[in-house]
Structures are given as structure tokens and as C-alpha cells.
Design an enzyme around this catalytic site. Structure first.
Site: not given
Length: 308
Positions: A244, A139, A285
Site C-alpha cells: 500500500d 480507507s 491500497h
């Protein structure tokens, strides 16, 4: 046998002495078990702040784990710290300034906060005396990894990134606003961070992060680091979870298109290049946590050269 044991003892002593050299300023270390399986925890002075990190393993291949928004080594990388091969890798998980145990200072988000994190991360590993390092960035940590690889190419060995984006779109801005209020997060997602920070700091910093990431939306093309992607030289594995909810697939495709190290040329003339964009159909994610065994094997194989 005795000679081999003496060699191991000397190597461990050198590591300990290196950690205690002036400038490293180890403030705490917490052995958890026998050397090789233990996880040590310490702080070192880097660029005017004291950065917290965890370290485990005794392998020659150094790997830095870079967490996401509001993240830390302990909240974001438990399965990697515990299960990545400790004989082949030395694994370091850091807390960026203002996150985790790298406080004070409180976290802020100036226009160059990703560049600042990239420099902090590289300088941390240099302070710890690693000659070269591979990056596993999730991320925000993936964005930081891309910038570090572009700006410090001779220091980065290989890189695995997932859940990262090089620019901000209108769609992204709506997603960010949707996570602004942490009271609306699921308890499972919220609880570890609330325990780490306390509710007030957690809530305030999340709001600041949303404002910080949205500032890129006002730049041409919403650019965060797209201009740096062609400068990335290291082999790069891009992993994307097709479910995601925070980072749409087009971001992984864009990074894959512009980072040439994610496309390995064929070994023989006329053979096709190898695609280093790996899709996980059920991945969200946090795919490295939900599918930790699969992810760890994927990362290890790539770092050990089994993809090339």
C-alpha cells in the site's frame, strides 16, 4: 412449494412497503434483474441531506460498504456489490454526503467530518430499518467505521477495515500532498472519478480533502480517532496490503494493538489468541478490487464466524 413462494412474495412486499414509509423518501429505484440478484438505487432523507445508496441481496446479515476519499458505492465496491453472497447478506453501499450521488450539498471537511459521516451511516441504516449491521470500511470509510463502532457499539455487529489510519504523521502529510493535484494521477485511477464528478468538482474536492485530513496533523499526536479505539467492542478484521503506497503498515499495527476485537481469545484455557490482522503481500491500497475474490472470501468467512 406454493406456500414457500407466497412467503417470499410477502417478504418482498414488506421490504417494498418499508422503503415507501414516510421519512424514507425513496427518489429512485432501479431493479437490474430478478430479486436477489438485482441492485436497487435510491435516496433517503437523513440528517438534513438526501443520501444515495445501492442495495442488493436478501440475507439476514446486513452489511454496509463505506467508501474512501471521493468515493461512492459504484466507484469503490463493484466486485463486492456484485459478488458477496446475496442469500446470506443484504449489502448496502452508500455515498457519504457530498460524494457520489449524495449531492447536494458539496462536500466539506469540518473538524468533525468523520464523526458526521459515522452518524450519517448509522442513521441511514436505521432509516432503512436494519436492526444491526456489519461494516466493511475502506480507507476513509475504515476510519468512519472505527468511529461508528466506538460510538454506536450496540448497533455494530462485526467490522472489516483496510487502508485506514487512526492518526496522521509527517510521512502521511507528504503522501497526501503528493495526491493533491489530480492531474498527476494515473488515468486509470482518475477517470472513474472524473466521469462521476466532472473535472472541476473532482479537483477542487480533492484539494479540500487534503486540507481536511491534514488538519488532524495539528492535534496532539496527529489524532483522528485513536482515543476511540479502546471503545470498539465488535469483532474486527484488519486487512492490510503490504504494498500500500498510501497507508504504511504501522497504521494497521496501531489499530490492531488498540482494538481488542481484532484479537480473539483462544477457545480453551491456555490457548493463544487468534490474530485478526490479515496481511496481503501483493496488496496495494485497492486490494479489495485487485484481489476481489480473495478479499470477498476473507470478508464472508469472517462475517459468518469462520475465523472464530
Amino acid at each position: 412449494m406454493a406456500a414457500a413462494l407466497n412467503s417470499q412474495v410477502l417478504r418482498r412486499l414488506r421490504i417494498l412497503l418499508s422503503a415507501l414509509k414516510p421519512g424514507n423518501q425513496v427518489s429512485r429505484a432501479r431493479p437490474a434483474a430478478a430479486f436477489g440478484t438485482s441492485v436497487t438505487s435510491a435516496k433517503v432523507a437523513v440528517n438534513g441531506v438526501h443520501l444515495h445508496y445501492q442495495q442488493t441481496g436478501e440475507g439476514e446479515h446486513a452489511v454496509l460498504l463505506l467508501p474512501g476519499m471521493l468515493g461512492s458505492g459504484e466507484t469503490d465496491f463493484g466486485p463486492q456489490i456484485q459478488n458477496l453472497n446475496k442469500k446470506l447478506f443484504t449489502v448496502v453501499a452508500w455515498d457519504p454526503r457530498g460524494y457520489g450521488h449524495s449531492r447536494p450539498p458539496d462536500r466539506d471537511f469540518p473538524a468533525d467530518f468523520f464523526e458526521r459521516d459515522a452518524k450519517d451511516a448509522v442513521d441511514l441504516m436505521k432509516t432503512l430499518k436494519f436492526q444491526k449491521v456489519s461494516l466493511l470500511g475502506w480507507s476513509d470509510g475504515g476510519i468512519t467505521s472505527l468511529i461508528a463502532a466506538a460510538k454506536y457499539p450496540s448497533y455494530i455487529n462485526k467490522m472489516v477495515i483496510w487502508g485506514a489510519n487512526a492518526y496522521v504523521t509527517d510521512e502521511d502529510e507528504k503522501i497526501y500532498q503528493g495526491i493533491r493535484d489530480v492531474s498527476k494521477w494515473s488515468e486509470k485511477t482518475r477517470k472513474p472519478l472524473e466521469t462521476l464528478y466532472g473535472y472541476d468538482y473532482f479537483a477542487k474536492t480533492c484539494e479540500k480533502w487534503v486540507d481536511g485530513i491534514n488538519q488532524f496533523k495539528h492535534l496532539p499526536d496527529g489524532n483522528i480517532c485513536g482515543h476511540l479505539l479502546p471503545l470498539v467492542q465488535c469483532p474486527t478484521l484488519i486487512v492490510h496490503g503490504e504494498k500500500d503506497p498510501l497507508v504504511p503498515r504501522f497504521h494497521a499495527d496501531f489499530i490492531h494493538k488498540h482494538v481488542r476485537g481484532s484479537r480473539v481469545p483462544g477457545k480453551h484455557k491456555g490457548t493463544r489468541s487468534q490474530d485478526l490482522l490479515h496481511l496481503m503481500p501483493e496488496g496495494k491500497h485497492n486490494l479489495h478490487l485487485r484481489f476481489a475474490n480473495e478479499f470477498n472470501k476473507l470478508a464472508e468467512d469472517f462475517l459468518l464466524g469462520k475465523h472464530t
